[in-house]
Design a protein around this motif. Structure first.
Motif, PDB file in Angstrom:
ATOM      1  N   PHE A  96       0.852  -1.188   0.000  1.00 43.74           N
ATOM      2  CA  PHE A  96       0.000   0.000   0.000  1.00 43.74           C
ATOM      3  C   PHE A  96       0.887   1.237   0.000  1.00 43.74           C
ATOM      4  O   PHE A  96       1.782   1.372   0.834  1.00 43.74           O
ATOM      5  N   VAL A  97       0.657   2.129  -0.950  1.00 41.88           N
ATOM      6  CA  VAL A  97       1.430   3.359  -1.066  1.00 41.88           C
ATOM      7  C   VAL A  97       0.475   4.540  -1.018  1.00 41.88           C
ATOM      8  O   VAL A  97      -0.555   4.543  -1.703  1.00 41.88           O
ATOM      9  N   LEU A  98       0.810   5.543  -0.205  1.00 41.50           N
ATOM     10  CA  LEU A  98       0.017   6.774  -0.115  1.00 41.50           C
ATOM     11  C   LEU A  98       0.960   7.960  -0.275  1.00 41.50           C
ATOM     12  O   LEU A  98       2.040   7.989   0.319  1.00 41.50           O
ATOM     13  N   SER A  99       0.548   8.950  -1.082  1.00 39.66           N
ATOM     14  CA  SER A  99       1.377  10.138  -1.281  1.00 39.66           C
ATOM     15  C   SER A  99       0.522  11.386  -1.164  1.00 39.66           C
ATOM     16  O   SER A  99      -0.698  11.351  -1.364  1.00 39.66           O
ATOM     17  N   TRP A 100       1.161  12.507  -0.820  1.00 42.03           N
ATOM     18  CA  TRP A 100       0.453  13.779  -0.708  1.00 42.03           C
ATOM     19  C   TRP A 100       1.399  14.924  -1.072  1.00 42.03           C
ATOM     20  O   TRP A 100       2.618  14.812  -0.978  1.00 42.03           O
ATOM     21  N   ARG A 101       0.788  16.033  -1.524  1.00 41.97           N
ATOM     22  CA  ARG A 101       1.559  17.150  -2.035  1.00 41.97           C
ATOM     23  C   ARG A 101       1.026  18.458  -1.466  1.00 41.97           C
ATOM     24  O   ARG A 101      -0.188  18.688  -1.461  1.00 41.97           O
ATOM     25  N   PRO A 102       1.922  19.325  -0.969  1.00 41.66           N
ATOM     26  CA  PRO A 102       1.471  20.622  -0.435  1.00 41.66           C
ATOM     27  C   PRO A 102       0.976  21.534  -1.563  1.00 41.66           C
ATOM     28  O   PRO A 102       1.315  21.348  -2.735  1.00 41.66           O
ATOM     29  N   VAL A 103       0.186  22.525  -1.201  1.00 44.58           N
ATOM     30  CA  VAL A 103      -0.247  23.525  -2.171  1.00 44.58           C
ATOM     31  C   VAL A 103       0.964  24.337  -2.612  1.00 44.58           C
ATOM     32  O   VAL A 103       1.990  24.388  -1.926  1.00 44.58           O
ATOM     33  N   VAL A 104       0.856  24.964  -3.784  1.00 41.96           N
ATOM     34  CA  VAL A 104       1.947  25.776  -4.316  1.00 41.96           C
ATOM     35  C   VAL A 104       2.284  26.889  -3.315  1.00 41.96           C
ATOM     36  O   VAL A 104       1.403  27.548  -2.779  1.00 41.96           O
ATOM     37  N   GLY A 105       3.574  27.054  -3.071  1.00 41.54           N
ATOM     38  CA  GLY A 105       4.012  28.070  -2.118  1.00 41.54           C
ATOM     39  C   GLY A 105       4.231  27.522  -0.730  1.00 41.54           C
ATOM     40  O   GLY A 105       4.807  28.198   0.124  1.00 41.54           O
TER      41      GLY A 105
END
Length: 731
Positions: free
Chosen positions: A281-290
């Motif tokens: 199981f792989v989970l990824s997340w990305r911050p908003v620009v800036g």
């Protein structure tokens, strides 16, 4: 009917009764297996004929992410369906960098908490408790990503709950955080060597087959045929407290539901509630620009010492305005290696072909390349690397498209061939190794990389639902490269594009970390090269008075210098154990550089005991105070064979027909107790990945009396009955 015929019938009936009466307790158990032969978590019960599987009632995974650290709690519930006192073995995979620090086991109404001891002492403590009829458990590390728990004296009909906790540092790459929970350990290919042991009287030599992997029997799991329909349901819940707003939370491996909570907290769970233990199981997340972090600091005060976890993301290189758009691109020689062994059958080989063909299209006219494929044999597309042009690329694409998966995973000859420099000379030489890493001789491979790398760089690309990430991460580390994991076919272009973007960007090298105080102990001690989008992560034990750290290095013709104030930061429990785990990893790496085993083992054991983590030389042991099992009863061992990793082909590995994908597991009906759980025995649907000649031809049912003895008695009685029958007819 004469008297002799009456005796025959009376003798036959008890013989049949013995077989039926003693088969029933075992029908709720799985087939024979070995202690570490499960690919996913499973409880093995020891019986006279070996280990058999207790049914798994539920597996729950809870992951809590705070900043850079993930804390995972794995709960598995089992049930002993036999009438015997048993000893159980629980086998499970974990992330290769996990710091396992807690074990709680509930058996019946007793709760056992584990404590860390040196391996030999922990084993002696466990065996003493077992012999005295006390409940006890022992957790040992087989590999950095494979662990085993043994439980003694589980009573008839008792439930078992195992709660294991660990923590790890998140992966951060190109403005994206990710965490991976392994659910299946794919079977490993074990290469063998032949040697002459002597000569026979006929004059011809006697040869002996030897496996160069000492623990081969503990990492070569049996597999459950998908046609059996057996399931291993798992639930997963993740809580992300990143400290900033996220623009994207997704899983490339499983459908998930995401719910945003106040204060930038995100709750994630599986869309289907349950999945099968057949794929990581792989989970990824990305911050908003800036909001992409440039640096982060977490610290902990533990036993009078101050520990810190520091992440620094070097700035991206700016184009030189005096040099036009960018610096002149250096010509490269790229050697592609593709695994075409049997374990790559099914989705994996198609995914690998897609990745390689896509990558061939990224080459430049000033480059040279070659392609090597391997299974039981090694084959090169060209005898030497060739310049890139339309004809050579077209020929390579056709050749790669025709590859199929078969045979063994003889990786060492392929790796050796890739490391040998040919007649082509380019400014940069790089090797891109595409594989699932399903091998057991990792130490031999890492030794060759360290010895023969020279000026090359090695980049590993993990393919499939359950790659051997421990080996591929280490291979890339030793090869001064980076590891890329492609979790699904849909990710091929994006992940390979990111890899080539890194390769076309200047590498940050010769990194040095300087503190403004003496007495700092930071790990890793030697900072590896850093590629575009990757951070520098350092765990340090700091003396009082440290206020600043300076990071210097080179990137192309640019000198880089970053100064950071290390005061402040966020308090975070567990940073000390992260530091200890990183020091253990560095000590283990030193073994490949010739460090003496005695010194390394002593240092690792001291660290494991002090920081309460499981290592190669420390184990977790828990012992109950009160004896509960009869002293004169020797507990027997019992096991659930694990699922074939998703996307693998049973037909490619073992012949026969591929089965449809396993059906979605379902929860037991409300109120259903362990005694109401109906299981089908699937011995005919299980195969060992050991040599077929070593496999048992049949498995006997077991009860309180060994079935082999019962059948022997029965055979004797049948023989006597037959003689009496014949004598009766003759009379």
């Amino acid at each position: 009917m004469n008297p002799s015929q009456s005796i025959y019938l009376l003798l036959l009936i008890p013989c049949m009764t013995l077989g039926v009466a003693n088969a029933s307790p075992t029908t709720a158990l799985g087939t024979q297996t070995r202690p570490s032969e499960l690919q996913s978590g499973g409880l093995l019960l020891r019986r006279a004929d070996g280990l058999r599987a207790a049914p798994t009632l539920a597996t729950d995974v809870e992951i809590k992410v705070t900043g850079l650290v993930g804390r995972t709690r794995v709960t598995q519930r089992f049930y002993n369906p036999t009438r015997d006192w048993v000893e159980a073995v629980y086998v499970f995979p974990l992330p290769e960098k996990a710091a396992v620090d807690s074990l709680k086991m509930t058996i019946g109404d007793r709760v056992l908490e584990g404590r860390v001891q040196e391996c030999a002492k922990a084993r002696a403590t466990f065996e003493k408790a077992r012999s005295e009829g006390r409940k006890a458990s022992l957790v040992e590390q087989e590999r950095p990503n494979i662990f085993t728990t043994t439980v003694a004296n589980i009573g008839p009909g008792e439930n078992v709950e195992i709660v294991l906790s660990y923590q790890e540092v998140l992966r951060y790459d190109r403005a994206r955080f990710s965490i991976r929970f392994p659910m299946v350990v794919a079977p490993r290919y074990i290469p063998t060597t032949s040697s002459i042991s002597g000569f026979s009287e006929s004059g011809w030599e006697d040869t002996v087959q030897r496996a160069p992997v000492p623990d081969a029997d503990r990492i070569t799991p049996p597999l459950s045929n998908p046609a059996s329909g057996r399931t291993q349901p798992v639930s997963i819940r993740v809580r992300i407290d990143a400290g900033f707003r996220l623009v994207e939370v997704e899983s490339p491996t499983h459908p998930v539901r995401v719910r945003a909570e106040p204060d930038h907290v995100y709750e994630v769970e599986l869309s289907d509630g349950l999945v099968q233990a057949e794929s990581d199981f792989v989970l990824s997340w990305r911050p908003v620009v800036g909001k992409v972090p440039g640096a982060a600091l977490f610290h902990e005060q533990w036993q009078g010492e101050h520990y810190a976890l520091l992440m620094v993301l070097p700035p991206s290189p700016d184009p030189d305005p005096d040099a036009g758009a960018s610096e002149i691109r250096l010509s490269k020689e790229t050697i592609f290696v593709i695994d075409t062994s049997g374990s790559m059958g099914g989705d994996s080989i198609r995914q690998a072909q897609k990745a390689l063909i896509h990558t061939l299209g990224q080459l430049h006219p000033e480059d040279a390349f070659n392609v090597i494929r391997f299974d039981s044999t090694v084959e090169k597309l060209y005898s030497q690397a060739r310049p890139v042009n339309q004809a050579s690329i077209r020929e390579a694409v056709v050749w790669v498209s025709q590859l199929d998966a078969r045979g063994g995973t003889e990786m060492l000859p392929a790796l050796t061939a890739a490391l040998i420099r040919g007649t082509e000379r380019r400014a940069v030489r790089q090797i891109i190794f595409i594989t699932d890493g399903a091998v057991g001789n990792e130490s031999d491979l890492l030794r060759v990389i360290r010895r023969d790398l020279d000026r090359s760089r090695l980049y590993t690309v993990g393919i499939g639902s359950a790659p051997n990430s421990h080996f591929m991460t280490k291979a890339a580390e030793f090869g001064r490269g980076t590891f890329t994991y492609i979790a699904s076919p849909e990710e091929v272009e994006a992940r390979m594009g990111e890899l080539f973007s890194k390769l076309d960007s200047p590498v940050l090298h010769d990194l040095i970390v300087e503190w403004d105080a003496t007495g700092v102990e930071a790990w890793p001690r030697r900072i590896p090269d850093v590629y575009s989008g990757e951070p520098v992560v350092i765990a340090a034990r700091l003396p009082a008075g440290v206020g600043q750290v300076v990071l210097t290095g080179q990137r192309g013709r640019e000198d880089l210098r970053i100064e950071l104030d290390v005061s402040g930061g966020s308090k975070h429990a567990g940073v000390a154990r992260v530091w200890a785990r990183r020091k253990v990893a560095s000590l283990m790496n030193s073994l490949h550089e010739g460090a003496p085993v005695d010194r390394v083992s002593a240092d690792v054991a001291e660290l494991g005991i002090l920081h309460h983590i499981v290592t190669r030389w420390t184990s977790l042991v828990a012992v109950d105070v009160t004896p509960t099992a009869p002293v004169d009863v020797v507990p027997e061992k019992h096991a659930v064979p694990s699922l074939l990793p998703r996307g693998w082909s049973w037909r490619t590995l073992f012949g026969g027909k591929d089965a449809p994908a396993n059906t979605q597991p379902s929860q037991p009906a409300p109120g259903t107790g362990p005694g109401d759980l109906h299981l089908k025995q699937a011995s005919a649907s299980v195969i060992s990945t050991q040599a077929l000649a070593s496999r048992p031809l049949g498995l006997l049912p077991m009860g309180s009396t060994p079935a082999a003895l019962l059948l022997g008695i029965g055979s004797m009685l049948l023989g006597i009955s037959s003689l009496l029958w014949r004598s009766g007819r003759g009379a």
